[in-house]
Design an enzyme around this catalytic site. Structure first.
Site, PDB file in Angstrom:
ATOM      1  N   ASP A 198      -5.009 -10.357   0.293  1.00 16.40           N
ATOM      2  CA  ASP A 198      -3.456 -11.691   0.126  1.00 16.40           C
ATOM      3  C   ASP A 198      -2.294 -11.029  -1.090  1.00 16.40           C
ATOM      4  OD1 ASP A 198      -1.074 -12.888   1.156  1.00 16.40           O
ATOM      5  OD2 ASP A 198      -1.985 -14.340   0.280  1.00 16.40           O
TER       6      ASP A 198
ATOM      7  N   GLU B 209       0.591  -4.281  11.976  1.00 14.34           N
ATOM      8  CA  GLU B 209       1.823  -4.023  10.463  1.00 14.34           C
ATOM      9  C   GLU B 209       2.815  -3.772  10.126  1.00 14.34           C
ATOM     10  OE1 GLU B 209       0.347   0.059   7.782  1.00 14.34           O
ATOM     11  OE2 GLU B 209       1.419   0.324   9.368  1.00 14.34           O
TER      12      GLU B 209
ATOM     13  N   HIS C 267       3.878  -5.219   3.183  1.00 12.25           N
ATOM     14  CA  HIS C 267       4.028  -5.350   5.208  1.00 12.25           C
ATOM     15  C   HIS C 267       3.648  -6.435   5.295  1.00 12.25           C
ATOM     16  CE1 HIS C 267       4.256  -1.356   6.867  1.00 12.25           C
ATOM     17  NE2 HIS C 267       3.145  -0.678   5.899  1.00 12.25           N
TER      18      HIS C 267
ATOM     19  N   HIS D  93       5.036  -0.355  -0.718  1.00 15.61           N
ATOM     20  CA  HIS D  93       5.808  -0.787  -0.153  1.00 15.61           C
ATOM     21  C   HIS D  93       5.055  -2.129   0.994  1.00 15.61           C
ATOM     22  CE1 HIS D  93       3.220   2.325   2.481  1.00 15.61           C
ATOM     23  NE2 HIS D  93       4.151   1.204   3.278  1.00 15.61           N
TER      24      HIS D  93
ATOM     25  N   CYS E 199       5.675   6.845   3.749  1.00 19.82           N
ATOM     26  CA  CYS E 199       4.901   5.688   3.247  1.00 19.82           C
ATOM     27  C   CYS E 199       3.911   6.160   2.121  1.00 19.82           C
ATOM     28  CB  CYS E 199       4.037   6.335   5.103  1.00 19.82           C
ATOM     29  SG  CYS E 199       4.085   4.899   5.993  1.00 19.82           S
TER      30      CYS E 199
ATOM     31  N   HIS F  17       0.901  -1.034  -0.194  1.00 20.73           N
ATOM     32  CA  HIS F  17       0.138  -0.024  -0.280  1.00 20.73           C
ATOM     33  C   HIS F  17       1.210   1.306   0.132  1.00 20.73           C
ATOM     34  CE1 HIS F  17      -0.436   0.845   4.958  1.00 20.73           C
ATOM     35  NE2 HIS F  17       0.822   0.754   4.432  1.00 20.73           N
TER      36      HIS F  17
HETATM   37 NI    NI Z   1       2.636   1.296   5.239  1.00 21.31          NI
END
Ligand code: NI
Length: 141
Positions: A85, A130, A47, A45, A39, A20
């Site tokens: 996912d 996260e 997670h 990026h 971010c 995201h």
């Molecule tokens: Ni993030």
């Protein structure tokens, strides 16, 4: 006098990996960078998210269970984590359309999907981790 009913909280964890960025389209790139920092990176990026869903209820005397955790697992996987996912949370997920894919917004969206599917017990908390230091919880308020 009837024995007091004991309220128990049961939790299922599911994991998913997703990308995201935190980016407000109404702001300039500089404003996004100033507020969201890395971010907001336009190339996104990722997670390794951990989702915890907690159900509150009373153990059924026949089964000893508040709710069958296998059933809870299926609900979470089918309606949430399979949708998230390996996805881009800004672009690819119908239930996250037109919203900032922050963990705050995701837990509320997940609550709205899971809550109506719980038949025994009640949804108590949706928690999303996260990073090892950042997580949010939603209690339906
Ligand atoms: Ni993030």
């Amino acid at each position: 006098m009837a024995e007091k009913q004991k309220i128990v909280y049961i939790t299922r964890r599911e994991r998913f990996n997703a990308a995201h960025k935190l980016y407000n389209k109404n702001w300039t790139e500089a404003e996004n960078e100033a507020f969201f920092g890395k971010c907001s990176n336009k190339y996104y990026h990722g997670h390794n998210f951990e989702l915890f869903v907690t159900i509150k209820g009373i153990a059924d005397p026949e089964t000893g269970m508040v709710m069958d955790l296998k059933k809870l697992k299926t609900i979470i996987k089918d309606s949430v984590t399979e949708q998230l996912d390996h996805k881009n949370l800004n672009e690819d997920v119908p239930f996250l359309q037109n919203m900032m894919p922050s963990i705050e917004n995701i837990v509320v969206a997940v609550w709205d999907i899971i809550s109506p599917q719980i038949e025994n017990g009640k949804l108590h908390c949706v928690k999303l981790i996260e990073t090892e230091n950042n997580f949010v919880e939603y209690y339906g308020e």
